[in-house]
Design a protein around this motif. Structure first.
Motif, PDB file in Angstrom:
ATOM      1  N   ARG A  63       0.842  -1.193   0.000  1.00  0.00           N
ATOM      2  CA  ARG A  63       0.000   0.000   0.000  1.00  0.00           C
ATOM      3  C   ARG A  63       0.880   1.247   0.000  1.00  0.00           C
ATOM      4  O   ARG A  63       1.954   1.260   0.582  1.00  0.00           O
ATOM      5  N   TYR A  64       0.394   2.276  -0.645  1.00  0.00           N
ATOM      6  CA  TYR A  64       1.163   3.517  -0.732  1.00  0.00           C
ATOM      7  C   TYR A  64       1.489   4.083   0.643  1.00  0.00           C
ATOM      8  O   TYR A  64       2.574   4.641   0.851  1.00  0.00           O
ATOM      9  N   ASN A  65       0.565   3.948   1.601  1.00  0.00           N
ATOM     10  CA  ASN A  65       0.821   4.549   2.909  1.00  0.00           C
ATOM     11  C   ASN A  65       1.940   3.851   3.686  1.00  0.00           C
ATOM     12  O   ASN A  65       2.432   4.393   4.676  1.00  0.00           O
ATOM     13  N   ARG A  66       2.381   2.661   3.242  1.00  0.00           N
ATOM     14  CA  ARG A  66       3.528   2.024   3.883  1.00  0.00           C
ATOM     15  C   ARG A  66       4.824   2.773   3.564  1.00  0.00           C
ATOM     16  O   ARG A  66       5.847   2.548   4.216  1.00  0.00           O
ATOM     17  N   LEU A  67       4.764   3.671   2.577  1.00  0.00           N
ATOM     18  CA  LEU A  67       5.940   4.473   2.249  1.00  0.00           C
ATOM     19  C   LEU A  67       6.254   5.488   3.335  1.00  0.00           C
ATOM     20  O   LEU A  67       7.325   6.100   3.327  1.00  0.00           O
ATOM     21  N   GLN A  68       5.332   5.653   4.263  1.00  0.00           N
ATOM     22  CA  GLN A  68       5.618   6.479   5.436  1.00  0.00           C
ATOM     23  C   GLN A  68       6.773   5.872   6.245  1.00  0.00           C
ATOM     24  O   GLN A  68       7.512   6.593   6.911  1.00  0.00           O
ATOM     25  N   ASP A  69       6.922   4.547   6.170  1.00  0.00           N
ATOM     26  CA  ASP A  69       7.979   3.856   6.907  1.00  0.00           C
ATOM     27  C   ASP A  69       9.370   4.207   6.392  1.00  0.00           C
ATOM     28  O   ASP A  69      10.365   3.976   7.080  1.00  0.00           O
ATOM     29  N   ILE A  70       9.454   4.743   5.163  1.00  0.00           N
ATOM     30  CA  ILE A  70      10.769   5.125   4.635  1.00  0.00           C
ATOM     31  C   ILE A  70      10.959   6.644   4.658  1.00  0.00           C
ATOM     32  O   ILE A  70      11.823   7.178   3.969  1.00  0.00           O
ATOM     33  N   GLY A  71      10.111   7.313   5.448  1.00  0.00           N
ATOM     34  CA  GLY A  71      10.310   8.742   5.680  1.00  0.00           C
ATOM     35  C   GLY A  71       9.512   9.684   4.817  1.00  0.00           C
ATOM     36  O   GLY A  71       9.786  10.887   4.808  1.00  0.00           O
ATOM     37  N   LEU A  72       8.522   9.175   4.083  1.00  0.00           N
ATOM     38  CA  LEU A  72       7.710  10.048   3.228  1.00  0.00           C
ATOM     39  C   LEU A  72       6.399  10.414   3.914  1.00  0.00           C
ATOM     40  O   LEU A  72       5.817   9.594   4.630  1.00  0.00           O
ATOM     41  N   THR A  73       5.929  11.621   3.692  1.00  0.00           N
ATOM     42  CA  THR A  73       4.640  12.057   4.230  1.00  0.00           C
ATOM     43  C   THR A  73       3.532  11.743   3.228  1.00  0.00           C
ATOM     44  O   THR A  73       3.795  11.461   2.048  1.00  0.00           O
ATOM     45  N   ASP A  74       2.301  11.808   3.698  1.00  0.00           N
ATOM     46  CA  ASP A  74       1.163  11.579   2.799  1.00  0.00           C
ATOM     47  C   ASP A  74       1.170  12.560   1.631  1.00  0.00           C
ATOM     48  O   ASP A  74       0.855  12.203   0.494  1.00  0.00           O
ATOM     49  N   LYS A  75       1.516  13.816   1.922  1.00  0.00           N
ATOM     50  CA  LYS A  75       1.550  14.830   0.862  1.00  0.00           C
ATOM     51  C   LYS A  75       2.617  14.507  -0.181  1.00  0.00           C
ATOM     52  O   LYS A  75       2.376  14.632  -1.395  1.00  0.00           O
ATOM     53  N   GLN A  76       3.801  14.079   0.266  1.00  0.00           N
ATOM     54  CA  GLN A  76       4.860  13.711  -0.669  1.00  0.00           C
ATOM     55  C   GLN A  76       4.441  12.518  -1.523  1.00  0.00           C
ATOM     56  O   GLN A  76       4.732  12.460  -2.721  1.00  0.00           O
ATOM     57  N   ILE A  77       3.758  11.570  -0.899  1.00  0.00           N
ATOM     58  CA  ILE A  77       3.293  10.391  -1.639  1.00  0.00           C
ATOM     59  C   ILE A  77       2.272  10.792  -2.689  1.00  0.00           C
ATOM     60  O   ILE A  77       2.344  10.376  -3.849  1.00  0.00           O
ATOM     61  N   LYS A  78       1.300  11.634  -2.284  1.00  0.00           N
ATOM     62  CA  LYS A  78       0.256  12.071  -3.224  1.00  0.00           C
ATOM     63  C   LYS A  78       0.826  12.897  -4.369  1.00  0.00           C
ATOM     64  O   LYS A  78       0.466  12.713  -5.530  1.00  0.00           O
ATOM     65  N   ASP A  79       1.744  13.800  -4.045  1.00  0.00           N
ATOM     66  CA  ASP A  79       2.263  14.719  -5.062  1.00  0.00           C
ATOM     67  C   ASP A  79       3.259  14.065  -6.017  1.00  0.00           C
ATOM     68  O   ASP A  79       3.359  14.462  -7.187  1.00  0.00           O
ATOM     69  N   ASN A  80       3.991  13.073  -5.538  1.00  0.00           N
ATOM     70  CA  ASN A  80       5.110  12.547  -6.335  1.00  0.00           C
ATOM     71  C   ASN A  80       4.999  11.083  -6.762  1.00  0.00           C
ATOM     72  O   ASN A  80       5.666  10.678  -7.716  1.00  0.00           O
TER      73      ASN A  80
END
Length: 236
Positions: A63-80
């Motif tokens: 899931r995309y929100n698991r990328l929070q575990d590598i230091g990304l915020t929800d906004k960074q995930i959505k934008d990039n």
């Protein structure tokens, strides 16, 4: 008698399957630079995966929100990174129909969220670096690690064009790409690192939980031994 025949048949099938597996085994002489603590590498790998792999390959167990575990915020995930979905809670899926993919490529692209667990990080890293030009193949490409691969070399503009020396069975760079060999190795390493993370997103958490559990048990062992000694002192 039936039980004996069943055991013999099962053993024969196991030998047949294991023999086929060893027949297709490829010697991997490189080590993937896997480091789950290197968040910069994991973030670069996530960017590479979304831009180059997620067009055809899905990652349905990630899931995309698991990328929070590598230091990304929800906004960074959505934008990039959220190009193939609408919400950060969605899985990394693709819109390509598996039937169309099989028609176009000869085989449907596999899901990559478990590829490292299935083949190993070293295999994935070697695979990304081992494409070479082969005019006998429908796509014009082959792979030293995965012979007669159906996937074309989508990263050839970055790596360049490699050719196979049939005498030494080694690859030589015939035409340079946008990246130097060292830069492409880092590129492949970052992607392999991220794919290893996708295969086991909770690995780092499990590691630290295991450390704390062992420390707790060590302290508990000392306390229990002291209690035991105090208890038996009065009995004796």
């Amino acid at each position: 008698m039936m039980k004996k025949l069943f055991i013999q048949a099962f053993a024969g099938l196991a030998l047949l399957v294991s023999g086929a597996a060893f027949a297709n085994e490829v010697h991997i002489d490189v080590t993937a630079p896997i480091n789950m603590s290197d968040k910069a590498s994991l973030q670069r790998g996530a960017k590479i995966f979304v831009n180059y792999c997620l067009n055809c390959h899905s990652a349905n167990y990630m899931r995309y929100n698991r990328l929070q575990d590598i230091g990304l915020t929800d906004k960074q995930i959505k934008d990039n990174l959220l190009f193939a979905g609408e919400k950060v809670g969605e899985t990394m899926r693709v819109s390509m129909n598996p039937k169309d993919a099989k028609k176009w490529f000869g085989a449907a692209p596999p899901d990559l969220s478990v590829e490292v667990r299935a083949r190993g990080a070293d295999w994935v890293y070697a695979y990304l670096r081992s494409f070479y030009k082969d005019d006998t193949r429908p796509t014009g490409w082959n792979n030293l690690v995965f012979d007669k691969v159906a996937m074309p070399h989508v990263l050839y503009e970055l790596q360049g064009v490699q050719v196979l020396d049939h005498e030494t069975h080694t690859l030589k760079l015939e035409k340079a790409g946008k990246l130097s060999p060292e830069e492409y190795d880092q590129f492949a390493g970052d992607l392999s690192n991220f794919m290893a993370f996708m295969a086991e997103p909770a690995k780092q958490s499990r590691y630290w939980i295991g450390v704390f559990v062992l420390l707790f048990l060590s302290v508990l062992l000392v306390l229990v031994k002291k209690i035991k000694a105090e208890y038996w002192k009065d009995i004796r």
